[in-house]
Design a protein around this motif. Sequence first.
Motif, PDB file in Angstrom:
ATOM      1  N   GLY A   4       0.783  -1.190  -0.219  1.00 55.51           N
ATOM      2  CA  GLY A   4      -0.107  -0.050  -0.075  1.00 55.51           C
ATOM      3  C   GLY A   4       0.802   1.347   0.010  1.00 55.51           C
ATOM      4  O   GLY A   4       0.357   2.247  -0.481  1.00 55.51           O
ATOM      5  N   SER A   5       2.052   0.846   0.459  1.00 54.42           N
ATOM      6  CA  SER A   5       3.039   2.374   0.040  1.00 54.42           C
ATOM      7  C   SER A   5       3.512   2.580  -1.143  1.00 54.42           C
ATOM      8  O   SER A   5       3.423   1.636  -1.847  1.00 54.42           O
ATOM      9  N   GLU A   6       3.666   3.695  -1.429  1.00 54.02           N
ATOM     10  CA  GLU A   6       4.244   4.173  -2.883  1.00 54.02           C
ATOM     11  C   GLU A   6       5.572   3.787  -3.014  1.00 54.02           C
ATOM     12  O   GLU A   6       6.077   3.655  -4.060  1.00 54.02           O
ATOM     13  N   ARG A   7       6.077   3.747  -1.971  1.00 58.68           N
ATOM     14  CA  ARG A   7       7.757   3.715  -1.975  1.00 58.68           C
ATOM     15  C   ARG A   7       8.289   2.936  -0.658  1.00 58.68           C
ATOM     16  O   ARG A   7       7.963   3.542   0.429  1.00 58.68           O
ATOM     17  N   VAL A   8       8.893   1.980  -0.817  1.00 60.16           N
ATOM     18  CA  VAL A   8       9.516   1.662   0.370  1.00 60.16           C
ATOM     19  C   VAL A   8      11.153   1.507   0.309  1.00 60.16           C
ATOM     20  O   VAL A   8      11.443   1.007  -0.943  1.00 60.16           O
ATOM     21  N   ALA A   9      11.955   2.000   1.024  1.00 60.29           N
ATOM     22  CA  ALA A   9      13.473   1.933   0.804  1.00 60.29           C
ATOM     23  C   ALA A   9      14.115   1.660   2.007  1.00 60.29           C
ATOM     24  O   ALA A   9      13.734   1.944   3.138  1.00 60.29           O
ATOM     25  N   LEU A  10      15.233   0.999   1.874  1.00 59.46           N
ATOM     26  CA  LEU A  10      16.023   0.228   2.821  1.00 59.46           C
ATOM     27  C   LEU A  10      17.550   1.184   2.462  1.00 59.46           C
ATOM     28  O   LEU A  10      18.116   0.791   1.525  1.00 59.46           O
ATOM     29  N   ALA A  11      17.783   1.883   3.397  1.00 56.93           N
ATOM     30  CA  ALA A  11      19.135   2.685   3.203  1.00 56.93           C
ATOM     31  C   ALA A  11      20.145   2.443   4.241  1.00 56.93           C
ATOM     32  O   ALA A  11      19.641   2.432   5.365  1.00 56.93           O
ATOM     33  N   GLU A  12      21.464   2.330   3.896  1.00 52.24           N
ATOM     34  CA  GLU A  12      22.508   2.038   4.973  1.00 52.24           C
ATOM     35  C   GLU A  12      22.921   3.671   5.343  1.00 52.24           C
ATOM     36  O   GLU A  12      23.294   4.363   4.438  1.00 52.24           O
ATOM     37  N   LYS A  13      23.138   4.000   6.308  1.00 50.37           N
ATOM     38  CA  LYS A  13      23.593   5.440   6.855  1.00 50.37           C
ATOM     39  C   LYS A  13      24.090   4.987   8.148  1.00 50.37           C
ATOM     40  O   LYS A  13      24.109   4.861   9.290  1.00 50.37           O
ATOM     41  N   ALA A  14      25.684   5.550   7.907  1.00 54.28           N
ATOM     42  CA  ALA A  14      26.681   5.259   8.881  1.00 54.28           C
ATOM     43  C   ALA A  14      26.596   3.851   9.315  1.00 54.28           C
ATOM     44  O   ALA A  14      26.896   2.913   8.267  1.00 54.28           O
ATOM     45  N   ASP A  15      26.613   3.445  10.636  1.00 49.47           N
ATOM     46  CA  ASP A  15      26.396   2.190  11.157  1.00 49.47           C
ATOM     47  C   ASP A  15      25.226   1.507  11.330  1.00 49.47           C
ATOM     48  O   ASP A  15      24.906   0.538  12.137  1.00 49.47           O
ATOM     49  N   SER A  16      23.983   2.169  10.777  1.00 49.32           N
ATOM     50  CA  SER A  16      22.730   1.864  11.076  1.00 49.32           C
ATOM     51  C   SER A  16      21.835   1.792   9.558  1.00 49.32           C
ATOM     52  O   SER A  16      22.563   2.123   8.614  1.00 49.32           O
ATOM     53  N   LEU A  17      20.632   1.283   9.839  1.00 48.73           N
ATOM     54  CA  LEU A  17      19.811   0.922   8.619  1.00 48.73           C
ATOM     55  C   LEU A  17      18.641   2.031   8.967  1.00 48.73           C
ATOM     56  O   LEU A  17      18.287   1.925   9.975  1.00 48.73           O
ATOM     57  N   THR A  18      18.180   2.507   7.662  1.00 48.90           N
ATOM     58  CA  THR A  18      16.961   3.474   7.857  1.00 48.90           C
ATOM     59  C   THR A  18      16.101   3.021   6.806  1.00 48.90           C
ATOM     60  O   THR A  18      16.425   2.652   5.657  1.00 48.90           O
ATOM     61  N   VAL A  19      14.825   2.819   7.497  1.00 47.39           N
ATOM     62  CA  VAL A  19      13.674   2.148   6.525  1.00 47.39           C
ATOM     63  C   VAL A  19      12.681   3.290   6.186  1.00 47.39           C
ATOM     64  O   VAL A  19      12.380   4.222   7.265  1.00 47.39           O
ATOM     65  N   THR A  20      12.358   3.784   4.950  1.00 45.33           N
ATOM     66  CA  THR A  20      11.621   4.814   4.644  1.00 45.33           C
ATOM     67  C   THR A  20      10.354   4.200   4.013  1.00 45.33           C
ATOM     68  O   THR A  20      10.382   3.356   3.062  1.00 45.33           O
ATOM     69  N   ALA A  21       9.059   4.686   4.252  1.00 41.70           N
ATOM     70  CA  ALA A  21       7.742   4.226   3.301  1.00 41.70           C
ATOM     71  C   ALA A  21       6.790   5.619   3.169  1.00 41.70           C
ATOM     72  O   ALA A  21       6.939   6.439   4.139  1.00 41.70           O
TER      73      ALA A  21
END
Length: 552
Positions: A507-524
């Motif tokens: 249902g999300s228009e965009r799901v992204a998994l990104a590596e930032k520094a030493d962590s992971l960020t999920v955006t939807a």
Amino acid sequence: MKISSLVRVHDPAIRALHLTWIAFFITFYVWFNMAPLASSMLASNDWLTRDDIRLFAIANVALTIPARILIGMALDKWGPRRVFSLLMIVMAIPTLFFAFGDTKMQLFVSRLVLSSVGAGFVVGIHMTALWFKPRDIGFAEGFYAGWGNFGSAAAAMTIPTVALVLFGGDDGWRYAIATSGVIMAAYGVFYWFAITDGPTADTHKKARKTGALEVSTYRDLALLVVFTVPLIGILSILVYRVQRMGYIDGFVATICYASIATLVIYQVWQVLRVNLPILRKGVPKDDRYPFSSVAALNTTYFANFGAELAVVSMLPMFFQETWGLTPVTAGLIAASFAFINLVARPMGGLVSDRMGNRRFVMLAYMLGIAIGFALMGLLNSAWPLIIAIAITIACSFFVQGAEGATFGIIPSIKRRVTGQVAGMAGAYGNVGAVFYLFIFMFVDASTFFFIISAGALASWLICYFWLKEPEGGFDEEYVLSSVDEAIAAQAARKKETEAELALIFAGSERVALAEKADSLTVTARFRDLDDLRAALSRLGPKSGGQPAEPAE
């Protein structure tokens, strides 16, 4: 790989090779589309002078050096298909600006930006390495580079006809250049959809860091710093030359020198930032590679491709003045130096594949260059012209064969960073051209040939002590280390995780998994609150309570 294999276009690898050398051919056609039209430009614009044309010629190679380094990093991260396509599409913009520029400054700036298109060479080198096995890579790379380089000769032979016959008029040169840019952009779009980064989805191996080349020891780190400085520092020679010609004053030159110094310091800092954590942690034995081999190949490309660009620029005048020839005759004889590239460069790669020792082939070619240019240094009007031509062609055969042999070794040095290694060596070719052309300002032709000969001999000595025979250079597959396999496994886990996230956040228009520094960020991103709550409801029962308010 046999020469007859080149006609088997149903083979995906052969098709990829042809698609890629055509892309390289077009970028070189556009890169060198100004020189054949210089006379037309001067005739149709009385505000242009010969000095302006010379300045544009300098600008035409200026940014190729840093562009090859940056493009090398970019293609290790995003892959050659995306980088080559975008390079062709984006570089069409300065091509059109140059075609329809109405002031000297517009022409200068657009030509300066357009010089970045010369970085296309290293992209194709990486793409070809993804499609061919180590035992075939020499010939494949040589064929790619030989026919791609022919784009510069094709521009010289055809673009004046396009300007004068097809379009005609005072602005014919503008439409000819614009047309070449439009064709390049169209092929960039086609290339995006026509090719993949290797035969399988996981063929392209990403580097751990893209800010600078990874090395294996502190000694290699020191050597990398030493070889990083000239890549940017050589631009100071261009600034010096432009200032001497009176196009910029001392204040502007000082700003340029300060900018170059800043870029050098920044790039050295990048080298340290990327490598010090890796070296402190320790590099597994099977992941190490000798950077000295990269350094040696930097010198070979400095001495062969750099010499080629410099010699092509002065050879017509050398034949015209030494034997009293007409400009047309001298130009045709001089063209033989570049034309032999069609055969010599693929031959260099083929010999590298067949001899069973790529290091020995490299040494033999560099020694041939040293002897060839030494003989050219001895030429004068007392020599029969036919002998002079034979020596010139023989020397060219070694020069361009050595270029093929150089890139027959590079893909086998360290698979994961092939793009950056190719970018660095390719940039050193332009460093050599700028250095040799600068030297030519102060010496006669004979002395110039002896200096180039000495450069090739110095490179031979460096290769003798530093160049190592690459591990698995004739195997069916490239050698992968435990780190390569760990990176590939991590990439596979990331894809699986992204697929699971897509299901969770349906249902999300965009799901992204990104590596930032030493962590992971999920955006939807959701269209409305109902879609968001529907997605959260799929998580809610497991949490046993009300879902937390999302940030996005």
